[in-house]
Design an enzyme around this catalytic site. Structure first.
Site, PDB file in Angstrom:
ATOM      1  N   GLY A 241     -20.484-100.114 -10.915  1.00  0.00           N
ATOM      2  CA  GLY A 241     -19.756 -99.608 -12.065  1.00  0.00           C
ATOM      3  C   GLY A 241     -20.127 -98.190 -12.466  1.00  0.00           C
ATOM      4  CB  CYS A 267     -29.371 -97.748  -7.230  1.00  0.00           C
ATOM      5  SG  CYS A 267     -27.737 -97.509  -6.494  1.00  0.00           S
ATOM      6  CG  ASN A 309     -23.724 -99.209  -2.574  1.00  0.00           C
ATOM      7  OD1 ASN A 309     -22.733 -98.515  -2.747  1.00  0.00           O
ATOM      8  ND2 ASN A 309     -23.726-100.507  -2.823  1.00  0.00           N
ATOM      9  CG  HIS A 357     -30.612 -99.393  -2.448  1.00  0.00           C
ATOM     10  ND1 HIS A 357     -30.480-100.570  -3.139  1.00  0.00           N
ATOM     11  CD2 HIS A 357     -29.526 -98.648  -2.754  1.00  0.00           C
ATOM     12  CE1 HIS A 357     -29.355-100.559  -3.837  1.00  0.00           C
ATOM     13  NE2 HIS A 357     -28.754 -99.396  -3.615  1.00  0.00           N
ATOM     14  CD  GLU A 359     -33.393-102.285  -1.878  1.00  0.00           C
ATOM     15  OE1 GLU A 359     -32.209-102.227  -1.489  1.00  0.00           O
ATOM     16  OE2 GLU A 359     -33.858-101.474  -2.712  1.00  0.00           O
TER      17      GLU A 359
END
Length: 383
Positions: A241, A267, A309, A357, A359
């Protein structure tokens, strides 16, 4: 012939069409479920890790175009999903694998998409589509297959009536409704309150591996909810969003900053920190998506290959330290492709964030040190 086999055979025979909001269209074959779907057309440059991409909640309401031409080789397993379901609203591939080949595979990607009702399209020129999106920018799109295929004027009207990503408030649609705990691996060293804005499963796991007990809390949590777990640190996750709509997460982060608790965001959490500090956010032309994006940590000079992303970014100055209500702040990381802000840190209290990211599910492990940096902040605060 079983029901699933009949369904796949029907899908392979079904024509499909992808229609962009600017009127360009691509014809191919149905892939996954047959029907119609809408979302924002974006492209991902990762050559592997499609299962983690599909189950990343940050892709909610997006139609993902895979730039790698051959998708589905390794099938689908039950170990790699990053959340409870597939979140992409549509999936676009050029050459789907006919037969998956991997010892962990339990079903094909085609079967998984169909089972979860994800409408896709295959057999189109994804290189041409990607070049179009790079030139024109991410835009609304529809995929239509089977009986949903009609004349393109009708389909284009449907696409133009679908919701835009700008102004979309989506965190509440993907995040947990109830708090849960991911226990520390081995000896417990710290407790972290993690605000779920669309968290991926590997993120609390990476913290747990470092002796952190992670309390994952809903996005509607209050500051009292966060501090009820007696946290040594607070984490704000990724999510989908427009960050301009995230009024509650921004206010919640400001309350954490007031208490000077060690804070880490990734993010969407980076965009929330940017807003909490008084910076603006803006929509990128086509965003960063994939597992091969170069970022420089300006605090060390190190260049990392990272997993991204995001379609929005923080508007913060690259060339100076900024004064904020919570002390001095600076841009700590920057994308080497386009100079987009990829990280922020406060200089007068223990708080930082990155736009990508760490992770790494899927992706390279260059950024794993950021979890250690978070641990160091909590150690310093405790001392």
């Amino acid at each position: 012939m079983t029901t699933s086999t009949r369904g796949i055979a029907q899908q392979k025979a079904s024509p499909a069409v992808l229609v962009l909001e600017d009127g360009r269209s691509f014809r191919g074959r149905a892939y996954g479920a047959v029907g119609e779907t809408f979302g924002e057309a974006v492209f991902s440059t990762g050559m592997t890790g499609y299962q983690e991409t599909l189950t990343d909640p940050s892709y909610h309401r997006q139609v993902v175009v895979m730039t790698a031409p051959h998708i589905g080789n390794t099938g689908v397993n039950d170990e790699d999903p990053e959340s409870r379901r597939i979140w992409v609203s549509g999936y676009v591939v050029r050459d789907p694998a006919r037969v998956p080949s991997n010892w962990r595979s339990v079903r094909s990607l085609d079967e998984e998409l169909a089972a979860q009702g994800v409408v896709g399209i295959s057999g189109i020129d994804t290189r041409a589509l990607t070049r179009h999106l790079r030139e024109r920018g991410a835009m609304r799109v529809g995929i239509f297959s089977g009986e949903a295929v009609a004349d393109e004027a009708t389909l284009l009207a449907k696409v133009k009536n679908s919701p835009e990503m700008k102004g979309a408030d989506l965190c509440g649609e993907v995040a947990t409704d109830e708090a849960y705990v991911v226990p520390a691996v081995g000896e417990k060293r710290f407790t972290v309150a993690a605000v779920d804005l669309g968290i991926k499963g590997m993120t609390p796991q990476r913290m747990a591996e470092r002796g952190i007990e992670v309390h994952v809390l809903p996005p509607s949590s209050t500051v009292e909810d966060l501090y009820a777990v007696n946290p040594d640190g607070v984490f704000f996750s990724n999510g989908p969003g427009d960050p301009a709509t995230a009024e509650h997460p921004v206010a919640l982060m400001q309350a954490v900053l007031e208490r000077k608790t060690p804070l880490f965001g990734i993010c969407f959490g980076n965009q929330i920190l940017g807003r909490a500090l008084g910076f603006g956010t803006f929509k990128l032309k086509y965003g960063h998506r994939g597992i091969n994006q170069p970022v420089q940590d300006r605090t060390t000079g190190k260049v990392e290959v990272t997993a991204h992303n995001h379609g929005f970014a923080v508007d913060a100055p690259l060339d100076r330290v900024s004064e904020t209500p919570y002390g001095r702040a600076e841009v700590s990381h920057v994308c080497l492709n386009d100079d987009v802000v990829e990280g922020l840190q406060l200089l007068d209290q223990p708080a930082f964030s990155v736009q990508y990211h760490p992770e790494a599910a899927a992706g390279p492990h260059d950024a794993a040190y950021l979890f250690d940096r978070f641990v160091s902040l909590m150690e310093g605060q405790r001392a």
